[in-house]
Design a protein around this motif. Structure first.
Motif, PDB file in Angstrom:
ATOM      1  N   LEU A 173      -5.233  -7.491  -9.006  1.00 31.83           N
ATOM      2  CA  LEU A 173      -4.834  -7.167  -7.599  1.00 31.83           C
ATOM      3  C   LEU A 173      -5.982  -6.436  -6.997  1.00 31.83           C
ATOM      4  O   LEU A 173      -6.428  -6.424  -5.912  1.00 31.83           O
ATOM      5  CB  LEU A 173      -3.343  -6.399  -7.507  1.00 31.83           C
ATOM      6  CG  LEU A 173      -2.296  -7.306  -7.653  1.00 31.83           C
ATOM      7  CD1 LEU A 173      -1.163  -6.430  -7.799  1.00 31.83           C
ATOM      8  CD2 LEU A 173      -2.074  -8.403  -6.720  1.00 31.83           C
ATOM      9  N   LEU A 174      -6.579  -5.318  -7.787  1.00 26.71           N
ATOM     10  CA  LEU A 174      -7.489  -4.555  -7.160  1.00 26.71           C
ATOM     11  C   LEU A 174      -8.884  -5.396  -6.762  1.00 26.71           C
ATOM     12  O   LEU A 174      -9.695  -5.176  -5.857  1.00 26.71           O
ATOM     13  CB  LEU A 174      -8.082  -3.622  -8.049  1.00 26.71           C
ATOM     14  CG  LEU A 174      -6.785  -2.480  -8.215  1.00 26.71           C
ATOM     15  CD1 LEU A 174      -7.344  -1.379  -9.352  1.00 26.71           C
ATOM     16  CD2 LEU A 174      -6.967  -1.572  -7.011  1.00 26.71           C
ATOM     17  N   LEU A 175      -9.119  -6.538  -7.648  1.00 26.20           N
ATOM     18  CA  LEU A 175     -10.166  -7.110  -7.609  1.00 26.20           C
ATOM     19  C   LEU A 175     -10.174  -8.051  -6.497  1.00 26.20           C
ATOM     20  O   LEU A 175     -11.070  -8.716  -6.131  1.00 26.20           O
ATOM     21  CB  LEU A 175     -10.616  -8.010  -8.903  1.00 26.20           C
ATOM     22  CG  LEU A 175     -11.004  -7.052 -10.048  1.00 26.20           C
ATOM     23  CD1 LEU A 175     -11.057  -8.127 -11.196  1.00 26.20           C
ATOM     24  CD2 LEU A 175     -12.388  -6.390  -9.868  1.00 26.20           C
ATOM     25  N   MET A 176      -8.895  -8.354  -6.117  1.00 24.10           N
ATOM     26  CA  MET A 176      -8.756  -9.362  -4.969  1.00 24.10           C
ATOM     27  C   MET A 176      -9.101  -8.690  -3.672  1.00 24.10           C
ATOM     28  O   MET A 176      -9.187  -9.420  -2.770  1.00 24.10           O
ATOM     29  CB  MET A 176      -7.318 -10.041  -5.064  1.00 24.10           C
ATOM     30  CG  MET A 176      -6.980 -10.888  -6.043  1.00 24.10           C
ATOM     31  SD  MET A 176      -5.082 -11.234  -6.062  1.00 24.10           S
ATOM     32  CE  MET A 176      -5.094 -12.286  -4.820  1.00 24.10           C
ATOM     33  N   GLU A 177      -8.981  -7.405  -3.452  1.00 25.57           N
ATOM     34  CA  GLU A 177      -9.191  -6.705  -2.272  1.00 25.57           C
ATOM     35  C   GLU A 177     -10.792  -6.758  -1.765  1.00 25.57           C
ATOM     36  O   GLU A 177     -10.717  -7.223  -0.357  1.00 25.57           O
ATOM     37  CB  GLU A 177      -8.916  -5.348  -2.590  1.00 25.57           C
ATOM     38  CG  GLU A 177      -7.657  -4.863  -3.068  1.00 25.57           C
ATOM     39  CD  GLU A 177      -7.305  -3.399  -2.878  1.00 25.57           C
ATOM     40  OE1 GLU A 177      -8.347  -2.584  -2.685  1.00 25.57           O
ATOM     41  OE2 GLU A 177      -6.162  -3.170  -3.217  1.00 25.57           O
TER      42      GLU A 177
END
Length: 407
Positions: A173-177
């Protein structure tokens, strides 16, 4: 049936509510307050030109930062009043909340995009960065897991891999930001906590190898990450392109020399150095205060981080293992962000959008740093007074005399 309202409204004992007044770890508090004060001064200086153009008021960013600072200190005081046992009990709820925030921030219409990244949720004039909250919540959850599954973590592969069932989706989820820097800091702190929790050297080494392989794949998967990696090794080869930000930061360091050009006299902050008051505030500090000021700042950070590790050690000696793991995890979060931010500023690491704890402009980062400070002060107090059990009954006599300690 009579009700004793005095007992109902009587606040739970805390480092700021004792029979002998305020009972805090003053070296830790003084170190963090010094960093907060230095940060306020540097934000005032580094943001003056940008604030004047954007709002017509050179002190606009400073005023906002001061508001965040007051909110953060208030949040830190509230945090000190909450028993560590309460954080342990609510760890799973915090984990769910962290996932909820990270999902919300990538939803169109909820997340706010800045510079191509969806990292903020807007609330009127203020932005909240969920990744800052999520990192702390992960530390609290993982500390609880290490206490509950201590034997399993130390002796079995399953106990070692279970935390990654939670950590990997959150990293995704952090990498999707995208927020690659926050992902590295969170996973690094988690790995350090697992190692201190008793994971064997072989399994820990395997985890490090897999992490390095994953980082390599992630870097190569996105062209802009690969470009940053190539550029930072020789930023002067594309001085006015992808290497512009780093070259301007290096110029700031060069202009600072030994004693700096003087507070407020930075040239690089005058629209030469992008993000001068956020990610690259340390470069402006180096230009204005020189090598001496930079090394003093690094020494102050080192003191605060080492003190946080010692607080964890004291809690562990007091058999308060959850508190110890939380202290270790929070300290590693600070260490990770400090090393990455400083490394980026001096050109040792590729450019990443990661704030410098206590110093950089940014409401979420500043408030969370103050909350972490409140947690560490609470942990130190509970381990020193041996009042860290939620089942223990408290009375005024518990706080009548100063306990002996050699800290």
């Amino acid at each position: 049936m009579s009700i004793n309202f005095r007992n109902i409204i009587k606040p739970y004992p805390s480092p700021i509510i004792t029979g002998r007044g305020i009972d805090l770890d003053f070296p830790m508090l003084a170190g963090c307050l010094a960093l907060l004060g230095l940060g306020l001064v540097m934000i005032t200086s580094a943001s003056s030109e940008v604030a004047a153009v954007q709002s017509g008021n050179t002190l606009y960013m400073m005023i906002r930062h001061l508001v965040y600072l007051v909110i953060g200190l208030g949040a830190g005081v509230v945090t000190m009043m909450i028993p560590i046992a309460t954080w342990q009990r609510l760890g799973w709820m915090m984990l769910i909340g962290a996932f909820g925030l990270l999902v919300m921030v990538i939803l169109p219409g909820i997340g706010r995009e800045v510079n191509g990244s969806m990292r903020w949720i807007g609330f009127g004039a203020f932005n909240v960065q969920p990744s800052e909250i999520a990192k702390v919540f992960v530390v609290i959850y993982l500390a609880g897991y290490l206490v509950r599954r201590q034997k399993e973590v130390r002796e079995s592969w399953m106990g070692f891999f279970k935390p990654f069932i939670v950590l990997l989706p959150m990293a995704g989820l952090l990498l999707m930001e995208p927020d690659f820097g926050a992902t590295v800091v969170m996973m690094g702190a988690a790995a350090a906590m697992l190692f201190l929790g008793g994971v064997g050297l072989f399994r820990f080494t395997l985890m490090v190898v897999l992490a390095v392989a994953a980082v390599t794949i992630l870097v190569q998967a996105q062209p802009y990450r690969m470009a940053r990696l190539i550029t930072f090794t020789d930023p002067w080869s594309d001085q006015f392109g992808s290497g512009y930000q780093l070259t301007q930061a290096l110029i700031a360091f060069g202009r600072g020399e030994w004693l700096g050009v003087g507070l407020g006299n930075s040239v690089q902050k005058q629209f030469y150095l992008p993000e001068a008051h956020t990610d690259f505030v340390f470069s402006v500090l180096a230009e204005e205060l020189g090598v001496v000021g930079s090394l003093c700042t690094v020494a102050l950070f080192l003191f605060v981080c080492v003190r946080g590790m010692y607080i964890g050690l004291w809690a562990e000696k007091a058999k308060q293992f959850f508190a110890a793991y939380v202290a270790y995890g929070l300290s590693f979060l600070w260490i990770g962000q400090f090393l990455i931010n400083i490394g980026v500023n001096v050109g040792l690491l590729p450019t990443k959008g990661l704030t410098l704890p206590f110093l950089s402009y940014g409401g979420s980062s500043l408030v969370i740093c103050c909350v972490c400070l409140g947690l560490l002060l609470r942990i130190e107090w509970e381990s020193r007074t041996h009042l860290g059990s939620e089942e223990m009954e408290f009375s005024e006599s518990d706080f009548a005399e100063e306990p002996s300690h050699g800290r």
